[in-house]
Structures are given as C-alpha cells and as structure tokens.
Design an enzyme around this catalytic site. Structure first.
Site: not given
Ligand code: GLA
Length: 728
Positions: A463, A533
């Site tokens: 990420d 997301d």
């Molecule tokens: C980002 C990612 C999510 C999740 C969060 C965790 O927003 O896109 O899918 O993994 O971080 O903090």
C-alpha cells in the site's frame, strides 16, 4: 493564405518523400503499420500510423502526414517540442537529424531504432520502437545521451510523439479521485490543447490515469471506428498532451511530466524514457482494449496467464481491530464458503506503538504481540488448517511521526533541511526517501524478512497512502534535487527488481489508497491492482468499466463488501454485489461471520459459480456491451475464450423506471456459425431460474444480431449467463 502556405509546405515535403521512398522505415504488426521517413542527415518525418498500407499507396495517394516525427526546441516553433535541452555551453537549441537506422526482426518482436544526432553538438537521441506483431502493439520510447564536455540540462523529454491526420477526433480517458477512480470521460478534441497529467509524485493514477484512446473519425464506439490507444508505463508524474494544431492535425505526445524535474544529464549517461504502449484498432474501443489486455497478459504482466485465487481481505471487516481470535474466525468462515486465500490488512504490527489507527507505527514491521500472541506463525497455522493461503498488508515506503523508525532515522524521510516536513494520512504520515540506497535496502529487507521467516506467505498487499509532498532529499546532492520525482521511482523499481528476482511466485497487489498506482510500469512486479477503496457495487460498475478500458480483468481486484456499503451507505443485494465483483479477480472485503445463514449459502454458491467461469473472466476476451455511462439504467459485458467455444455474460439493472422500454441485450465476440447453450449461473437461491432461455440452444449469429430480452426489471437486479458451444 495560411492554408495555401501549408499546402505548399506539405506538397514540398511530399515531393521530397516521393524521391526517397526507400527511406521509409516500417514498424509493422499483423494489422497495423507506423511509417517514418528517415533519410540520413535529414530531420525524420512521420508518415503514417494505422492500417497496413504499402509504400506504393502512400507515394501515389500522397495522403501521408509528412510532418516532423520528433519536434525539438530551438530552431522551429511550429510544433510543441517533445525534446528541449540546454547544452553544456548554454545554447538552448537542437536540430536533430538522422544518423542511423537499425531494425532487428524476430518472430515475436521487432525492434526499430532511429539514431538522431544534433547537427552541431555531440548530442543524441535514439527513437525506439518495439513491435509485437501478433498483438498489434508497439512500444515507443527514447534513449538520450551526449558526449559534450559537461552536464546537459534536459527540460523536456517525452517518450513518444504521434501526429494524426485531421479528423473528427474524440478523446476517451480516465478521471476521478480517491474512492471514485477511473471514471471514463469522453470529449471531442477541438482546437487547442488538452493535457492529462499528474504531479502527485507517488499515487499518480488517483485522479487521472496515464492512458488514452483517440477515436479518429467519430464519437467513440465500442464496436467500430479507428482508434489509437496508449498507456504510459511509468508510475511517476506523467504528462500527455493532445494538441490540435491550426492545421487540424492532432499531435499526441506522452512522457514523464517535466514540471519540477529538470534532469542534469552527465556525459555518456543514458536517459531512458518510459515506454508508451500503443495500439491501433478498427474495431473501436473494444478492439483497442482487447489488444492491450492480451498483450499485457502475455508480455508485460507477471504470471499474467496464471489463474488467481479468491481471497478475503480483512480491512472492511475489522479495520484496525486485528486480533488472533477474530482472524481465525474469519478464516474458518471464509474457508467454509469456498474461499482460497486470506489477507490480513493494516493493524497487525508495532509493539512500542501498536498500530491501532492511521496515526502511528508505519515502519515498525514487527508483529504486535498484544494483538497476535501466536504471531504470524499462528495465523499461518490457522490458514493451513482451513486450506487457505495466507497474505499480509504492508506500506513499506512510509513512516509516521510516532514510530520507532522515525525516532531512529528522521533523516530518511523526504524533507527540506530548514523546514518541518508536511504530514499526510492521520496527520502524521511521512514518505521515505527511495533515492537513498540505505532506505532501499531497508524496504527490501521488510519484504525479504517476511518471506524468509514465513515462506508460506503467498500474497503481499503493498500500500501507499501519501503523495510526495516535501520535495527534498537528504541523499541527492543540491544540484540534483530536481531529479527527485524521477529517482524516487527508479529507486523503488530497483527494490521491486530485487524482490522479484528472489520471489517470482509471491502474488503482489499494488494499492495506493485504492487505485492510486494503476499503470503498466507495475505489471512486471505486481500481479494486480486494488481498483478503489470504494466497494459500492453500483459505483464499482462505473469504476471497473473505466479501469477495463486499459487494464485486463485479471489485474482488477474486485471485492464483495457489506451492505449498507461503508463508503456510500447504499443497500444492495448480495447477488448483485457478487455479480459485479465476479467480472474481475473476485474477493471479499467484510467479516463473513456477519452474514446470515442464507447469505452464507448464497455466497458459497456465488463463489462456486465464479470458479466455473474464472478462466473465462481472468483470461478471456472482454466485450463491453451496454455502458453504464450511456445512462440506459443498465450495464452489460461479457468474456469469450479465444476459440469462441465458451463465454460468460453479465447484465445489471442499475436503476428501474416503471414501464421502462425493455432492453435487448445483444452479445458480441461469439462465432455466428456456432450454436450455443445458455445457462444461468449464480441464480437467486430461492425459486427456479427466471431465465426462459435457460438450457436452450441459440446461434451465435442470433445472440449477436438480435439479442435477448432479460427479466431484469427492478433496481439492483442482475443476471450471469454461461454460454457453451454445442458440439454435434
Ligand atoms: C488504504 C487501502 C485500504 C486499506 C487501508 C489500510 O486506504 O486502500 O485498502 O488497506 O489503506 O490502512
């Protein structure tokens, strides 16, 4: 008068071409050709890109473009320059002429290189074209070097320049923002310039994507018309310019974004620009997408033809509340409905500062014993007992103000020496300096340690939740600070290379607050992208539609989440949520323990249905049928195998009006001469199929020309139909 002059110029250029048609350089694929005129000692000219044409046709029709193939700055100001430099002696001009042309022809790829040299200075640019005949794809990039006495400043350095004949040009591209990524935008290109660009530094595809399609003569169509499509294989800042000149010619250029990124090129250092992946199709946007998808799967994407597991990611199920017991329960539940892999998301690490929210701990990649007393071993044991593979989340390029890493290595973060660094997520996130080899070793070690200590880890979600804010590196020297936007990504790529040479099999997902890092440059290292997301099934129809214009289905992570949806609050039936997620790499993003008994049965049936068509979705040819963007309240698409023996068709009712006109769902990509059996899969559990054609035989021709009415009347209703050839 101006037109007369232009006509004369064109005719003049044309005549000079006519006399030298042996100087045509053909960059050919099975159905397309790019032609340049490259006479030694002359400025190279662009003649044609599109359908296969012969030299005779070009010569005798005199319709070729005959325009500069690579406009540079300093001696002419007509075209937007794609290369601009300041020589070691301060002279800001270039005049690049052909020095040499080389072509190597293999079965699978053909490489053409046109070496240009400045007429006066020992300054060179190699225009490179790699053609993949079977896929109708050409990669274009440049290699810049010089033998001047001192550094030359590169101010503009595009990868590719493609002039296009005058026409009714339309641009299709992707725009959006976090939780609303990859919206398809289509607009006519009239006069002037249109730019698609990013200056985020890190999550460069969050607002727009480095990809485009230009429909040459008509409004964009899925099925017909000539289309040029391209995608820049670069994860850093990019710039794509569509300049409709006053001659009505469209000039497309694409490359790294030079803003804030002047590059000081040392003598004999080679500056290689990222590749622009380019295709041309006369089968509309659909044809262009299929060319790119097939090429990506078979040439660019790591393990691009291997089938992918159905996974459960813990994020929307528990967020930061990682606990051994909860993880174990999720695994048991997921396994009982047919899941194949479990991925533990954020919240599992940090001991001095346990990661309970987004304000602390990035950089402290040791398991939090308070939350997971049996450590990662305990989780892996549980996964194995439940016949699941195991994956884990990391965000290794980042740290937080409150972390052991930042306490020890504050100089590792990007910052200006005399300013307090700006912070990102949680009001405390900072970016590590990937230009620094020590930092790169540290980032590599995070992955290496995890994968050596726990060889059972099969999947890494990588990420990245911050932009490059503080434009300052304590590693780069003062006169190279402007290299940061580029060197950050070059440094990171070195880490990916190391990881992949030791761990080619681990599955890696590129996530960046959702779809912030969706690009072709990541395909050799990352097996898939986290699309967004936003997991709302309705919005996902739009996001995924846009995403798939350029990126293949097997790179599109698509997860079923809870209802009401956590981002939109929308309540959508579980079947619809599955039917939307089934068009990509299916997964779940919820606590399956919270599903009712009936929902669990439905989820199990949906997972089983996906398994039966997984190969078609992940590796088949995509045909987009009804676009949700057309506002017909429906959407539909299908995947067909290469032999046209099997297909899977998806239809969605997004919204419903009483007495709405029925929609005929016309299919595509089938063999008109074949007979197919149609079977509804992932049916509603209750009752029998509503699909009156269930199990019946219908010809490919009828399905494509006449189509079917489907009993989809209510909002959030959907249908999945498996189509199988009947062999007599
Ligand atoms: C980002 C990612 C999510 C999740 C969060 C965790 O927003 O896109 O899918 O993994 O971080 O903090």
């Amino acid at each position: 008068m101006r037109y007369l002059c232009l006509l004369l110029i064109m005719l003049f250029t044309c005549c000079s071409l006519l006399a030298n048609s042996s100087d045509y350089v053909r960059i050919e694929t099975n159905n397309t050709v790019m032609i340049l005129n490259a006479q030694k000692g002359k400025i190279p000219l662009f003649v044609h890109y599109g359908n296969l044409v012969t030299a005779m046709d070009i010569d005798n029709s005199m319709t070729g473009l005959m325009t500069e193939a690579f406009p540079v700055f300093g001696m002419s100001a007509l075209n937007e320059p794609v290369l601009q430099v300041v020589h070691a002696d301060g002279n800001p001009s270039l005049k690049m002429v052909v020095e040499e042309v080389t072509q190597t022809v293999g079965n699978e790829v053909r490489l053409t290189q046109i070496l240009l040299k400045d007429e006066v200075y020992p300054f060179y640019t190699r225009l490179c074209f790699k053609a993949y005949p079977r896929y109708d794809v050409i990669e274009m990039w440049t290699e810049i070097f010089h033998k001047e006495k001192k550094t030359v400043a590169l101010q503009k350095y595009a990868s590719a320049y493609i002039p296009v004949d005058p026409g009714n040009h339309w641009l299709s591209h992707l725009q959006g923002y976090m939780m609303n990524e990859t919206n398809l935008v289509e607009e006519p290109l009239l006069s002037g310039s249109k730019m698609i660009h990013s200056r985020d530094g890190i999550r460069t595809s969050q607002c727009s994507n480095p990809s485009f399609m230009v429909s040459l003569d008509q409004k964009p169509s899925e099925t017909g018309g000539s289309v040029i499509a391209g995608s820049l294989a670069w994860s850093g800042n990019y710039k794509m310019l569509f300049n409709k000149s006053y001659t009505h010619q469209l000039n497309i250029s694409a490359g790294m974004n030079e803003e804030g990124a002047e590059y000081r090129l040392a003598p004999m250092e080679q500056f290689r620009t990222p590749q622009l992946v380019l295709t041309f199709s006369t089968r509309g946007k659909g044809g262009a997408s299929r060319n790119l998808h097939r090429w990506a799967r078979e040439n660019k994407l790591i393990k691009g033809t291997a089938l992918k597991d159905i996974l459960l990611n813990s994020w929307e199920g528990v967020y930061f509340n990682i606990k051994q017991g909860v993880m174990n329960e999720m695994m048991q539940e997921f396994s009982s409905i047919g899941g194949e892999m479990f991925v533990m998301d954020d919240g599992w690490f940090g001991n001095k500062y346990p990661r309970n929210n987004d304000k602390t701990s990035l950089g402290d990649w040791t398991v939090c014993r308070e939350k997971l007393p049996d450590g990662i071993e305990g989780l892996i044991d549980c996964a194995q007992q439940n016949n699941l593979r195991f994956g884990i989340w990391i965000e290794p390029e980042m740290t937080n103000l409150q972390s052991e890493l930042y306490e020890e290595k504050p100089h590792w973060v990007l910052h200006h020496p005399n300013r307090t660094p700006g912070v990102g997520r949680g009001g405390s996130q900072l970016v590590l300096d990937m230009t620094n080899p020590e930092v790169r070793d540290y980032v590599y070690d995070i992955v290496d340690r995890l994968l050596t200590d726990y060889p059972q880890i099969a999947y890494i979600k990588w990420d990245t939740n911050m932009s490059l804010q503080d434009y300052g590196s304590s590693y780069l020297p003062a006169n190279k600070q402007s290299h940061l936007y580029i060197e950050y990504h070059r440094g990171l790529t070195k880490v990916f290379e190391r990881i992949r040479s030791k761990y080619p099999d681990v599955i890696m997902q590129a996530c960046a607050g959702g779809g912030g890092r969706v690009n072709y440059a990541y395909m050799p290292y990352f097996n898939e992208f986290w699309t967004s997301d936003n997991t709302d099934a309705v919005q996902r129809l739009y996001t995924q539609w846009g995403f798939q214009c350029f990126y293949p289905a097997n790179t599109m992570a698509a997860h079923v989440s809870a209802s009401p949806n956590h981002q939109s609050g929308r309540i959508v039936p579980l079947k619809f949520r599955f039917d939307v997620a089934m068009t990509g790499r299916l997964g779940m993003e919820m606590d399956p323990g919270k599903l009712s008994k009936g929902e669990k049965e439905a989820a199990k049936a949906a997972i089983e249905a996906y398994k039966s068509v997984r190969e078609l979705v992940q590796l088949g040819d995509l045909y987009r049928l009804i676009s949700p963007y057309e506002n017909r309240r429906t959407a539909s698409l299908m995947y067909v195998d290469s032999l046209k023996n099997r297909a899977v068709f998806f239809a969605y009712q997004i919204d419903a009006f009483v007495q709405q006109a029925p929609v005929r769902y016309k299919m595509d990509g089938l063999d008109p001469l074949k007979k197919y059996r149609l079977t509804e899969i992932n049916k509603k559990l209750q009752g029998k199929s509503r699909f009156v054609q269930d199990g019946k035989a219908i010809s490919g021709r009828f399905l494509m020309t006449e189509g079917l009415y489907l009993p989809l009347k209510r909002e959030y209703d959907s249908m999945v139909i498996e189509i199988t050839e009947i062999k007599e």
